[in-house]
Write a protein that holds these residues in place. Structure first.
Motif, PDB file in Angstrom:
ATOM      1  N   PRO A 311       0.809  -1.231   0.000  1.00  0.00           N
ATOM      2  CA  PRO A 311       0.000   0.000   0.000  1.00  0.00           C
ATOM      3  C   PRO A 311       0.836   1.273   0.000  1.00  0.00           C
ATOM      4  O   PRO A 311       0.459   2.268  -0.632  1.00  0.00           O
ATOM      5  CB  PRO A 311      -0.822  -0.127   1.292  1.00  0.00           C
ATOM      6  CG  PRO A 311      -0.873  -1.588   1.579  1.00  0.00           C
ATOM      7  CD  PRO A 311       0.444  -2.132   1.106  1.00  0.00           C
ATOM      8  N   ILE A 312       1.988   1.262   0.679  1.00  0.00           N
ATOM      9  CA  ILE A 312       2.860   2.444   0.704  1.00  0.00           C
ATOM     10  C   ILE A 312       3.498   2.640  -0.662  1.00  0.00           C
ATOM     11  O   ILE A 312       3.579   3.770  -1.173  1.00  0.00           O
ATOM     12  CB  ILE A 312       3.935   2.283   1.795  1.00  0.00           C
ATOM     13  CG1 ILE A 312       3.276   2.090   3.160  1.00  0.00           C
ATOM     14  CG2 ILE A 312       4.849   3.501   1.831  1.00  0.00           C
ATOM     15  CD1 ILE A 312       4.224   1.752   4.270  1.00  0.00           C
ATOM     16  N   LEU A 313       3.943   1.543  -1.288  1.00  0.00           N
ATOM     17  CA  LEU A 313       4.508   1.644  -2.631  1.00  0.00           C
ATOM     18  C   LEU A 313       3.464   2.154  -3.615  1.00  0.00           C
ATOM     19  O   LEU A 313       3.784   2.956  -4.508  1.00  0.00           O
ATOM     20  CB  LEU A 313       5.027   0.273  -3.078  1.00  0.00           C
ATOM     21  CG  LEU A 313       6.281  -0.254  -2.376  1.00  0.00           C
ATOM     22  CD1 LEU A 313       6.531  -1.708  -2.751  1.00  0.00           C
ATOM     23  CD2 LEU A 313       7.499   0.597  -2.740  1.00  0.00           C
ATOM     24  N   GLU A 314       2.238   1.693  -3.457  1.00  0.00           N
ATOM     25  CA  GLU A 314       1.175   2.132  -4.363  1.00  0.00           C
ATOM     26  C   GLU A 314       0.905   3.623  -4.210  1.00  0.00           C
ATOM     27  O   GLU A 314       0.605   4.316  -5.180  1.00  0.00           O
ATOM     28  CB  GLU A 314      -0.095   1.329  -4.079  1.00  0.00           C
ATOM     29  CG  GLU A 314      -1.200   1.571  -5.102  1.00  0.00           C
ATOM     30  CD  GLU A 314      -2.435   0.745  -4.809  1.00  0.00           C
ATOM     31  OE1 GLU A 314      -3.359   0.773  -5.631  1.00  0.00           O
ATOM     32  OE2 GLU A 314      -2.463   0.079  -3.751  1.00  0.00           O
ATOM     33  N   MET A 315       1.031   4.127  -2.987  1.00  0.00           N
ATOM     34  CA  MET A 315       0.816   5.546  -2.754  1.00  0.00           C
ATOM     35  C   MET A 315       1.975   6.380  -3.308  1.00  0.00           C
ATOM     36  O   MET A 315       1.766   7.445  -3.894  1.00  0.00           O
ATOM     37  CB  MET A 315       0.657   5.795  -1.249  1.00  0.00           C
ATOM     38  CG  MET A 315       0.397   7.249  -0.878  1.00  0.00           C
ATOM     39  SD  MET A 315      -0.005   7.428   0.866  1.00  0.00           S
ATOM     40  CE  MET A 315       1.446   6.715   1.644  1.00  0.00           C
ATOM     41  N   GLN A 316       3.215   5.888  -3.166  1.00  0.00           N
ATOM     42  CA  GLN A 316       4.383   6.624  -3.633  1.00  0.00           C
ATOM     43  C   GLN A 316       4.566   6.541  -5.149  1.00  0.00           C
ATOM     44  O   GLN A 316       4.981   7.517  -5.777  1.00  0.00           O
ATOM     45  CB  GLN A 316       5.643   6.095  -2.941  1.00  0.00           C
ATOM     46  CG  GLN A 316       5.779   6.499  -1.495  1.00  0.00           C
ATOM     47  CD  GLN A 316       7.106   6.053  -0.915  1.00  0.00           C
ATOM     48  OE1 GLN A 316       7.283   4.889  -0.575  1.00  0.00           O
ATOM     49  NE2 GLN A 316       8.049   6.954  -0.823  1.00  0.00           N
ATOM     50  N   PHE A 317       4.302   5.364  -5.706  1.00  0.00           N
ATOM     51  CA  PHE A 317       4.563   5.144  -7.138  1.00  0.00           C
ATOM     52  C   PHE A 317       3.253   4.770  -7.847  1.00  0.00           C
ATOM     53  O   PHE A 317       3.183   3.743  -8.527  1.00  0.00           O
ATOM     54  CB  PHE A 317       5.595   4.025  -7.318  1.00  0.00           C
ATOM     55  CG  PHE A 317       6.883   4.268  -6.594  1.00  0.00           C
ATOM     56  CD1 PHE A 317       7.886   5.038  -7.152  1.00  0.00           C
ATOM     57  CD2 PHE A 317       7.115   3.716  -5.336  1.00  0.00           C
ATOM     58  CE1 PHE A 317       9.079   5.254  -6.492  1.00  0.00           C
ATOM     59  CE2 PHE A 317       8.304   3.923  -4.663  1.00  0.00           C
ATOM     60  CZ  PHE A 317       9.290   4.710  -5.241  1.00  0.00           C
TER      61      PHE A 317
END
Length: 440
Positions: A311-317
């Motif tokens: 979820p954090i990767l999806e938000m950043q990238f």
């Protein structure tokens, strides 16, 4: 106040969502190998498979499932040799020792991946009682787990937002420095336009320049080290499947870093360097940076904790991440209508807390009896201790939400100041450029 039946519906929906995310049928990895069947005293060729909670072996010829046990029941995973010649992998499950040989691509790869998921399963709160995971927990525990997950997501978002605010502050400092440099350039150009030796210099009659008031943005004390959003243990694959080793994945607001077990950095990707991130399964991703004229830099990362990082990767990238077929169920479950579900859960939490902390007021007649029955049902769903824990989590969520709102308002003001400063700096630069052209 929400009824017990309504709360059960919410709980069932949440259980269905969790079931889709952590389905036992999700295959993390599988390898061709041979298994020693003790009953017939022979080696059987097939595939060794790893799921989030279990290890399985299926025979190639018959398709029969010969091995199927929980990771929590494993007490030891070792590299051994069968008949003192063939390299094998042994898994001690309760009092049974399972032998696997002819592992492809090699024994070390399979050992590293199995050991990683086995250890993480034991360390995690769910892994401590994987066999008891099938038993239904109380509604209070389910609600506590849901709110704890929401709190963690909000904390991760707040970290990213805080780092973004620091970047705005750095931009404002840079703009203030540009304005100072433009003042120096203005004085130097004035000197060149009217030299001191010129008798009719306008400098003789020029009043001293008034200092321009500079806009100052609120600057927060930046940390010496960049804040870490999340760090998880991973199994790192670089280029070939046979080159596998354990390590760590660290996510920053400005990028991500891959390091080995000794915290030595293997590679760091800045946000701008990442060309694409592919989510193969909820537990495996690949990160790639493209190059022209030389091989791409690509790493494949496998981890039992990867569902927390995705979820954090999806938000950043958001524009660079791609979910492949095996991961579509994961993203689909996460992108289900969270607003309605979240509102219902929040209402359920409020209602249940009110019902437990403030038992029904004494009302005479049949209505009072009905209220007592309702309160008794609610007390069966949630205990006093769980209610206190839920109240603490709700207070933390409220505090985080208020802090996030305040930080967003501060960043809006900083953006306005940055816009004004950029416009002013652009006008000053154009003005100085015209003055320089007149002198040349």
């Amino acid at each position: 106040m929400i009824s017990p039946s309504g709360f059960e519906g919410i709980a069932l929906e949440e259980e269905d969502l969790n079931g889709r995310l952590m389905n036992e049928d999700i295959r993390i990895h599988s390898w061709p190998c041979s298994y020693y069947l003790d009953t017939s005293k022979q080696w059987v060729s097939g595939r060794l498979s790893l799921t989030p909670v279990a290890i399985k072996f299926t025979a190639d010829k018959t398709g029969e499932l010969l091995v199927n046990f929980h990771l929590s029941s494993v007490s030891e995973i070792k590299k051994e040799s069968s008949n003192l010649i063939f390299s094998s992998l042994t898994i001690l499950e309760k009092n049974t020792k399972h032998w696997f040989s002819s592992l492809q691509p090699n024994r070390n790869v399979v050992f590293n991946i199995l050991e990683h998921f086995w250890r993480e399963q034991l360390l995690s709160s769910q892994g401590a009682g994987a066999e008891a995971a099938a038993l239904q927990s109380t509604k209070g525990k389910e609600l506590t787990g849901l709110l704890t997950g929401s709190q963690k997501q909000l904390e991760d978002t707040a970290k990213v937002l805080h780092y973004q605010g620091e970047q705005f502050d750095n931009i404002m400092r840079g703009l203030n420095k540009i304005e100072g440099d433009m003042d120096v350039a203005d004085r130097l150009l004035t000197e060149l336009e009217s030299p001191s030796w010129w008798p009719f210099s306008s400098k003789l009659w020029k009043a001293p320049l008034e200092t321009k008031p500079k806009e100052t943005a609120t600057v927060s004390d930046s940390k010496n080290q960049e804040g870490i959003i999340i760090r998880i243990p991973v199994i790192i694959t670089h280029r070939t499947d046979s080159n596998v080793k354990p390590g760590k994945l660290t996510l920053f607001a400005s990028g991500l870093e891959i390091s080995d077990c000794n915290s030595q950095v293997i590679h760091r990707f800045e946000s701008k360097d990442v060309d694409d991130i592919r989510v193969h399964t909820p537990y495996e991703i690949s990160v790639r940076q493209r190059f022209i004229g030389k091989p791409d830099t690509s790493y494949r990362l496998l981890s039992a904790k990867m569902p927390e990082a995705i979820p954090i990767l999806e938000m950043q990238f958001s524009k660079k991440i791609q979910f492949l077929e095996d991961a579509l169920g994961f993203v689909g479950a996460r992108k289900s209508p969270q607003v309605d579900l979240g509102t219902s859960i929040w209402q359920a939490a409020t209602g249940l807390l009110g019902g437990v902390v403030q038992p029904g007021s004494p009302v005479g007649g049949r209505e009072g009896t009905d209220n007592d029955q309702v309160q008794l049902q609610k007390q069966e769903k949630i205990s006093q201790e769980e209610a206190k824990e839920l109240k603490q989590i709700l207070k933390k969520l409220k505090g985080l939400a208020l802090e996030t709102e305040a930080e967003l308002e501060r960043q809006d003001e900083a953006l306005d100041s940055i816009t004004t400063s950029v416009d002013r700096a652009t006008l000053n630069i154009d003005k100085q450029n015209r003055r320089i052209k007149k002198l040349t």
